[in-house]
Motif scaffolding. Structure first.
Motif, PDB file in Angstrom:
ATOM      1  N   MET A 147       0.843  -1.179   0.000  1.00  0.00           N
ATOM      2  CA  MET A 147       0.000   0.000   0.000  1.00  0.00           C
ATOM      3  C   MET A 147       0.890   1.245   0.000  1.00  0.00           C
ATOM      4  N   VAL A 148       0.498   2.214  -0.805  1.00  0.00           N
ATOM      5  CA  VAL A 148       1.238   3.464  -0.909  1.00  0.00           C
ATOM      6  C   VAL A 148       0.439   4.561  -0.210  1.00  0.00           C
ATOM      7  N   ASN A 149       1.075   5.247   0.690  1.00  0.00           N
ATOM      8  CA  ASN A 149       0.430   6.386   1.356  1.00  0.00           C
ATOM      9  C   ASN A 149       0.772   7.655   0.610  1.00  0.00           C
ATOM     10  N   LYS A 150      -0.232   8.493   0.419  1.00  0.00           N
ATOM     11  CA  LYS A 150      -0.018   9.760  -0.277  1.00  0.00           C
ATOM     12  C   LYS A 150      -0.621  10.877   0.550  1.00  0.00           C
ATOM     13  N   VAL A 151       0.001  12.012   0.460  1.00  0.00           N
ATOM     14  CA  VAL A 151      -0.510  13.207   1.122  1.00  0.00           C
ATOM     15  C   VAL A 151      -0.599  14.312   0.083  1.00  0.00           C
ATOM     16  N   VAL A 152      -1.714  14.990   0.069  1.00  0.00           N
ATOM     17  CA  VAL A 152      -1.889  16.139  -0.803  1.00  0.00           C
ATOM     18  C   VAL A 152      -2.175  17.328   0.099  1.00  0.00           C
ATOM     19  N   ALA A 153      -1.363  18.351  -0.001  1.00  0.00           N
ATOM     20  CA  ALA A 153      -1.537  19.538   0.836  1.00  0.00           C
ATOM     21  C   ALA A 153      -1.812  20.742  -0.052  1.00  0.00           C
ATOM     22  N   PHE A 154      -2.763  21.541   0.361  1.00  0.00           N
ATOM     23  CA  PHE A 154      -3.118  22.740  -0.375  1.00  0.00           C
ATOM     24  C   PHE A 154      -2.887  23.953   0.506  1.00  0.00           C
ATOM     25  N   PRO A 155      -2.284  25.001  -0.035  1.00  0.00           N
ATOM     26  CA  PRO A 155      -2.096  26.216   0.753  1.00  0.00           C
ATOM     27  C   PRO A 155      -3.438  26.910   0.972  1.00  0.00           C
ATOM     28  N   GLY A 156      -3.508  27.672   1.991  1.00  0.00           N
ATOM     29  CA  GLY A 156      -4.739  28.393   2.284  1.00  0.00           C
ATOM     30  C   GLY A 156      -4.536  29.890   2.177  1.00  0.00           C
ATOM     31  N   GLN A 157      -5.527  30.612   2.644  1.00  0.00           N
ATOM     32  CA  GLN A 157      -5.446  32.068   2.611  1.00  0.00           C
ATOM     33  C   GLN A 157      -4.255  32.510   3.453  1.00  0.00           C
ATOM     34  N   GLY A 158      -3.527  33.447   2.941  1.00  0.00           N
ATOM     35  CA  GLY A 158      -2.290  33.893   3.557  1.00  0.00           C
ATOM     36  C   GLY A 158      -1.091  33.463   2.725  1.00  0.00           C
ATOM     37  N   ALA A 159      -1.314  32.518   1.805  1.00  0.00           N
ATOM     38  CA  ALA A 159      -0.243  32.034   0.937  1.00  0.00           C
ATOM     39  C   ALA A 159      -0.146  32.848  -0.348  1.00  0.00           C
ATOM     40  N   GLN A 160      -1.081  33.773  -0.551  1.00  0.00           N
ATOM     41  CA  GLN A 160      -1.125  34.535  -1.793  1.00  0.00           C
ATOM     42  C   GLN A 160      -0.030  35.597  -1.840  1.00  0.00           C
ATOM     43  N   SER A 161       0.435  35.857  -3.050  1.00  0.00           N
ATOM     44  CA  SER A 161       1.394  36.942  -3.271  1.00  0.00           C
ATOM     45  C   SER A 161       1.328  37.337  -4.739  1.00  0.00           C
ATOM     46  N   LYS A 162       1.635  38.583  -4.987  1.00  0.00           N
ATOM     47  CA  LYS A 162       1.619  39.077  -6.360  1.00  0.00           C
ATOM     48  C   LYS A 162       2.595  38.255  -7.203  1.00  0.00           C
ATOM     49  N   GLY A 163       2.124  37.816  -8.349  1.00  0.00           N
ATOM     50  CA  GLY A 163       2.959  37.014  -9.243  1.00  0.00           C
ATOM     51  C   GLY A 163       2.816  35.515  -9.037  1.00  0.00           C
ATOM     52  N   MET A 164       2.004  35.110  -8.051  1.00  0.00           N
ATOM     53  CA  MET A 164       1.893  33.675  -7.771  1.00  0.00           C
ATOM     54  C   MET A 164       1.344  32.937  -8.983  1.00  0.00           C
ATOM     55  N   GLY A 165       1.962  31.837  -9.277  1.00  0.00           N
ATOM     56  CA  GLY A 165       1.551  31.006 -10.396  1.00  0.00           C
ATOM     57  C   GLY A 165       2.154  31.386 -11.730  1.00  0.00           C
ATOM     58  N   SER A 166       2.828  32.515 -11.798  1.00  0.00           N
ATOM     59  CA  SER A 166       3.369  32.962 -13.088  1.00  0.00           C
ATOM     60  C   SER A 166       4.438  32.006 -13.617  1.00  0.00           C
TER      61      SER A 166
END
Length: 71
Positions: free
Chosen positions: A1-20
């Motif tokens: 069995m393989v364990n996986k973790v998926v983590a998502f950032p929340g509010q407060g992680a935003q910044s101008k240019g994010m994702g560019s």
């Protein structure tokens, strides 16, 4: 069995240019921004919001939540 973790950032992680860096590097990331703009109930240009807007505008919850989700 393989364990996986998926983590998502929340509010407060935003910044101008994010994702560019993803947008520039990966076609799939650019497609996500396009889909979000076309399908958004907010009718926003999230690419412009994330890459060019003022920090104060990006920090508004109505803008932050979908922007972080898209990125």
């Amino acid at each position: 069995m393989v364990n996986k973790v998926v983590a998502f950032p929340g509010q407060g992680a935003q910044s101008k240019g994010m994702g560019s860096d993803f947008f520039d590097e990966y076609t799939r990331a650019a497609e996500m921004f396009d889909r979000a703009e076309k399908n958004s109930i907010y009718k926003r240009d999230y690419r412009k919001l994330c890459f060019e807007s003022a920090e104060a505008e990006l920090q508004l919850t109505i803008n932050t939540q979908p922007s972080v989700y898209i990125v």
